[in-house]
Design a protein around this motif. Structure first.
Motif, mmCIF file in Angstrom:
data_model
loop_
_atom_site.group_PDB
_atom_site.id
_atom_site.type_symbol
_atom_site.label_atom_id
_atom_site.label_comp_id
_atom_site.label_asym_id
_atom_site.label_seq_id
_atom_site.Cartn_x
_atom_site.Cartn_y
_atom_site.Cartn_z
ATOM 1 N N PHE A 73 -12.779 -3.251 2.351
ATOM 2 C CA PHE A 73 -13.751 -2.450 1.607
ATOM 3 C C PHE A 73 -14.642 -3.348 0.763
ATOM 4 N N LEU A 74 -14.024 -4.336 0.100
ATOM 5 C CA LEU A 74 -14.796 -5.214 -0.789
ATOM 6 C C LEU A 74 -15.838 -6.000 -0.014
ATOM 7 N N PRO A 103 -3.126 -0.549 -3.693
ATOM 8 C CA PRO A 103 -3.609 -0.215 -2.354
ATOM 9 C C PRO A 103 -3.134 -1.218 -1.310
ATOM 10 N N GLY A 135 0.784 -1.230 0.000
ATOM 11 C CA GLY A 135 0.000 0.000 0.000
ATOM 12 C C GLY A 135 0.814 1.276 0.000
ATOM 13 N N LYS A 190 -17.659 -2.350 -7.267
ATOM 14 C CA LYS A 190 -16.992 -2.045 -6.006
ATOM 15 C C LYS A 190 -15.486 -1.878 -6.159
ATOM 16 N N ALA A 214 -18.625 -3.689 0.919
ATOM 17 C CA ALA A 214 -19.209 -2.929 -0.192
ATOM 18 C C ALA A 214 -20.653 -3.330 -0.438
ATOM 19 N N GLU A 253 -6.848 -3.177 3.609
ATOM 20 C CA GLU A 253 -7.858 -2.113 3.429
ATOM 21 C C GLU A 253 -8.788 -2.447 2.281
ATOM 22 N N TYR A 254 -8.177 -2.911 1.177
ATOM 23 C CA TYR A 254 -8.940 -3.216 -0.029
ATOM 24 C C TYR A 254 -9.917 -4.365 0.228
ATOM 25 N N LYS A 255 -9.415 -5.436 0.848
ATOM 26 C CA LYS A 255 -10.268 -6.591 1.138
ATOM 27 C C LYS A 255 -11.431 -6.189 2.037
ATOM 28 N N LYS A 273 -2.221 4.405 -5.122
ATOM 29 C CA LYS A 273 -3.102 3.491 -4.400
ATOM 30 C C LYS A 273 -4.391 3.150 -5.146
ATOM 31 N N PHE A 303 -13.616 1.582 -5.060
ATOM 32 C CA PHE A 303 -12.472 1.689 -4.147
ATOM 33 C C PHE A 303 -11.343 2.485 -4.796
ATOM 34 N N GLN A 312 -3.489 -4.179 0.923
ATOM 35 C CA GLN A 312 -4.321 -5.356 0.665
ATOM 36 C C GLN A 312 -5.448 -5.508 1.694
#
Lengths: 68, 284
Positions: free
Chosen positions: A49-50, A41, A36, B58, A53, A45-47, B46, B62, A43
């Motif tokens: 968010f997904l 990004p 990140g 999604k 979502a 944070e991304y997971k 990012k 992001f 990883q």
């Protein structure tokens, strides 16, 4: 507000399907060196968010499969 | 299934949407989505995100949120998003990420000039950057050229470990940004000269057209255009006034001039498109 149209940030979004990745054995054992800190990004944070979502698929008005 | 739907693809299926639910057994990552600056072509930090099951909303959500954050977009200034399927993406954006967006941020939207012709005719007038005030002359397809250089290395990391893959892609994207930064002064100087020339040409063209159609008509169209532009963020349908009115009277007093008044704008888009196509071809 006065400068609104002098400069506005314009982003382009696009997908790339050539940069795929083949599932590897033991892929979780490698170490993330700068997770990140670059263009990709973080990883976790991304997971996160997904998972949180709100799923809203963009569907059209034509029923699918087509009735003919 | 495409030939059947080609007539009005906006109603239904794009590859990006059709693939949204396709998961792959062999691949744990099916692709990438990136956000870049439409003008300078720099990747937004990012915002180079992995796709796991096709291009889902999604993932783009992001990436967009990250881009807003890392490039420090001021809500007062507004932002524009150019995306192939923006006409459908934008519908749910408030529901999906409204809570994460700054309250006063207006998001303008557009579709890149390559992709907009694959949509319904109305989408061209509603979403082509050509017709959007404040968008400058921009094709909105800069990522296609960034992808073409990234595609030469991305196959080599298909079977790498996940962290190594990300590091490689990071490296190349960052390098691309750095090269852009180093060359930016030269590029902007050249662009400025081009812009001056283009502006003179278009000014001449505009004067000729004004002389042909008369000051009064031009003023009327300008009023119509500015009225539509002031309303377009609230209701994008007002931009349909750019379309030729086929049902107008046989005298075609509406259709002819309307098309002509648009032509000065369209020309710049076409030039832009040809320029881009040439650059793109050279890169291949």
């Amino acid at each position: 507000m006065a400068f609104r149209f002098v400069f506005k940030c314009i982003f382009v979004a696009d997908g790339n399907f050539k940069a795929d990745h083949v599932r590897q054995k033991n892929s979780n054992t490698d170490v993330w060196l700068w997770d990140g800190a670059g263009m990709a990004p973080n990883q976790a944070e991304y997971k996160q968010f997904l998972q949180a979502a709100i799923e809203r698929l963009t569907v059209g008005t034509i029923p699918w499969p087509l009735p003919f | 299934m495409y030939p059947l739907l080609q007539k009005a693809p906006c109603e239904n299926t794009f590859r990006a949407i059709a693939n949204a639910l396709l998961a792959s057994k062999a691949c744990d990552i099916t692709g990438l989505v990136a956000i870049a600056c439409a003008w300078h072509g720099c990747y937004a930090p990012k915002a180079l995100v992995d796709l796991f099951r096709g291009e889902q909303q999604k993932n783009v959500d992001f990436a967009f949120l990250q881009a807003l954050k890392t490039t420090r977009v001021d809500p007062q200034q507004g932002v524009m998003l150019i995306y192939n399927i923006v006409c459908q993406y934008i519908i749910h954006i408030q529901k999906c990420i409204g809570a994460h967006l700054p309250a006063s941020l207006t998001i303008d939207r557009a579709i890149g000039l390559f992709h907009v012709h694959n949509h319904k005719d109305e989408c061209f007038f509603r979403y082509a950057p050509t017709f959007i005030p404040g968008s400058g002359i921009v094709a909105g397809e800069i990522l296609e050229s960034l992808w073409s250089s990234l595609n030469s290395i991305s196959p080599t990391v298909r079977t790498a470990t996940l962290p190594h893959r990300v590091e490689m892609l990071d490296d190349h994207a960052t390098d691309s940004n750095r090269k852009k930064m180093l060359g930016m002064a030269t590029t902007l100087c050249a662009k400025y000269r081009e812009a001056l020339e283009l502006s003179t040409q278009l000014g001449k063209h505009y004067t000729e057209l004004t002389a042909t159609f008369g000051q009064q008509a031009v003023e009327k169209w300008e009023d119509e255009v500015s009225a539509a532009e002031s309303l377009r963020l609230a209701d994008v349908k007002v931009m349909d006034m750019y379309a030729t009115q086929a049902s107008a009277s046989a005298a075609a007093s509406a259709a002819g001039p309307a098309a002509a008044s648009a032509s000065s704008l369209v020309q710049s888009a076409v030039e832009e498109w040809i320029d881009f196509a040439i650059i793109f071809e050279q890169m291949q």
